[in-house]
Design a protein around this motif. Structure first.
Motif, PDB file in Angstrom:
ATOM      1  N   UNK A 250     -26.751   9.563   7.639  1.00  0.00           N
ATOM      2  CA  UNK A 250     -27.433  10.096   6.455  1.00  0.00           C
ATOM      3  C   UNK A 250     -28.931   9.789   6.476  1.00  0.00           C
ATOM      4  N   UNK A 251     -29.298   8.561   6.789  1.00  0.00           N
ATOM      5  CA  UNK A 251     -30.688   8.121   6.602  1.00  0.00           C
ATOM      6  C   UNK A 251     -31.558   8.251   7.852  1.00  0.00           C
ATOM      7  N   UNK A 252     -30.947   8.099   9.046  1.00  0.00           N
ATOM      8  CA  UNK A 252     -31.740   7.969  10.272  1.00  0.00           C
ATOM      9  C   UNK A 252     -32.505   9.231  10.636  1.00  0.00           C
ATOM     10  N   UNK A 253     -32.142  10.366  10.067  1.00  0.00           N
ATOM     11  CA  UNK A 253     -32.865  11.602  10.387  1.00  0.00           C
ATOM     12  C   UNK A 253     -34.279  11.603   9.823  1.00  0.00           C
TER      13      UNK A 253
ATOM     14  N   UNK B 208     -35.038  -0.852  20.572  1.00  0.00           N
ATOM     15  CA  UNK B 208     -35.039  -0.721  19.121  1.00  0.00           C
ATOM     16  C   UNK B 208     -34.360   0.593  18.712  1.00  0.00           C
ATOM     17  N   UNK B 209     -34.020   0.680  17.442  1.00  0.00           N
ATOM     18  CA  UNK B 209     -33.467   1.928  16.925  1.00  0.00           C
ATOM     19  C   UNK B 209     -34.484   3.058  17.152  1.00  0.00           C
ATOM     20  N   UNK B 210     -34.017   4.252  17.497  1.00  0.00           N
ATOM     21  CA  UNK B 210     -34.962   5.351  17.768  1.00  0.00           C
ATOM     22  C   UNK B 210     -35.726   5.779  16.519  1.00  0.00           C
ATOM     23  N   UNK B 211     -36.948   6.237  16.740  1.00  0.00           N
ATOM     24  CA  UNK B 211     -37.798   6.724  15.658  1.00  0.00           C
ATOM     25  C   UNK B 211     -37.494   8.205  15.393  1.00  0.00           C
ATOM     26  N   UNK B 212     -37.355   8.610  14.133  1.00  0.00           N
ATOM     27  CA  UNK B 212     -37.062  10.027  13.863  1.00  0.00           C
ATOM     28  C   UNK B 212     -38.254  10.952  14.114  1.00  0.00           C
TER      29      UNK B 212
END
Length: 269
Positions: free
Chosen positions: A64-67, A118-122
């Motif tokens: 839901x949020x990562x986009x 790290x988590x990918x950047x949108x």
């Protein structure tokens, strides 16, 4: 004369109440509605995070949020032992492609993700994020529960507080009414709705459940050391309590001879 004085007092009281209501309404419009206080299970002195909730919250963030929102301070390896096993986290990281390099030829290349990534950047940069969101910049969520006043309660109230604007309140096109957001108009649409996510463990994905889980995940992301800090504090309290008991016993042992002795004053000689 007395009736005029009483009437003046009543008028002053009403005027004061109206002024107070106006100030409160203006403050609410500027800073947002005061959010309720929720009983988060990890807020107790000796309470720990609900790790099943952290896992579900990460699933909500991913789907839901990562986009739109990044979490630039969190690596995949941070999830190991918290919400996933090492094998699960490696498989999750391998699903993304990371630009790395340069190689021996001076060229950049892409590779599968690994635990240290790290988590990918949108979005590639802030300008791209603003262009894709009508000028609004989605904040990074790594520390969001610490960066906002009354963070956990605020984020949960914001996520679940969307509804139609009241009579007399107009919201311009592209914005959405949320009384908990400063100004009442927010660019982010309502993202949580019943059944929006299918949980792996079969938990019913209601709006409130998803809000609670993602806030728990974000709270852990902001304070991943909380459980260790509480455990260390408990250990120190236990050790200091033993030291206090020992000091009290030693004091009693040393001073007991002075407290129990009898002094005789010989005034003759």
């Amino acid at each position: 004369m007395k009736s005029l004085r009483a009437f003046a007092l009543v008028g002053a009281s009403v005027s004061g109440l109206l002024s107070f209501a106006t100030i409160a309404s203006a403050d609410e419009a500027e800073h947002g509605l005061e959010c309720p206080s929720y009983p988060w299970p990890h807020q107790g002195i000796l309470s720990s995070y609900d790790h099943a909730s952290i896992r579900r919250g990460h699933q909500v963030y991913q789907q839901v949020c990562a986009s739109c929102h990044s979490m630039s301070l969190i690596s995949y390896r941070d999830l190991v032992g918290v919400a996933y096993t090492e094998e699960e986290t490696k498989a999750m990281a391998a699903e993304i492609e990371v630009v790395d390099g340069p190689n021996d030829e001076g060229e950049m290349f892409t590779r599968p993700g690994k635990l240290s990534d790290r988590f990918p950047q949108p979005y590639a940069n802030e300008q791209a994020a603003r262009f894709a969101n009508g000028g609004a910049y989605p904040p990074d969520l790594s520390l969001i529960t610490k960066a906002r006043h009354n963070g956990q309660n605020y984020v949960f109230a914001l996520l679940t507080g969307y509804h139609n604007p009241p009579a007399g309140v107009s919201i311009r096109e592209g914005l959405h009414y949320n009384p908990y957001f400063p100004g009442g108009a927010i660019a982010m649409p309502k993202m949580l709705s019943d059944g929006a996510v299918e949980y792996e463990d079969g938990t019913p994905a209601t709006e409130a459940q998803m809000g609670k889980d993602v806030v728990t995940f974000l709270s852990w992301a902001a304070e991943p050391e909380m459980e260790e800090r509480k455990l260390m504090g408990f250990k120190w309290i236990f050790v200091l309590s033993l030291a206090l008991l020992q000091a009290a016993y030693y004091r009693r042992l040393k001073w007991s001879i002075f407290k129990s002795r009898k002094l005789v004053l010989d005034v003759v000689n």
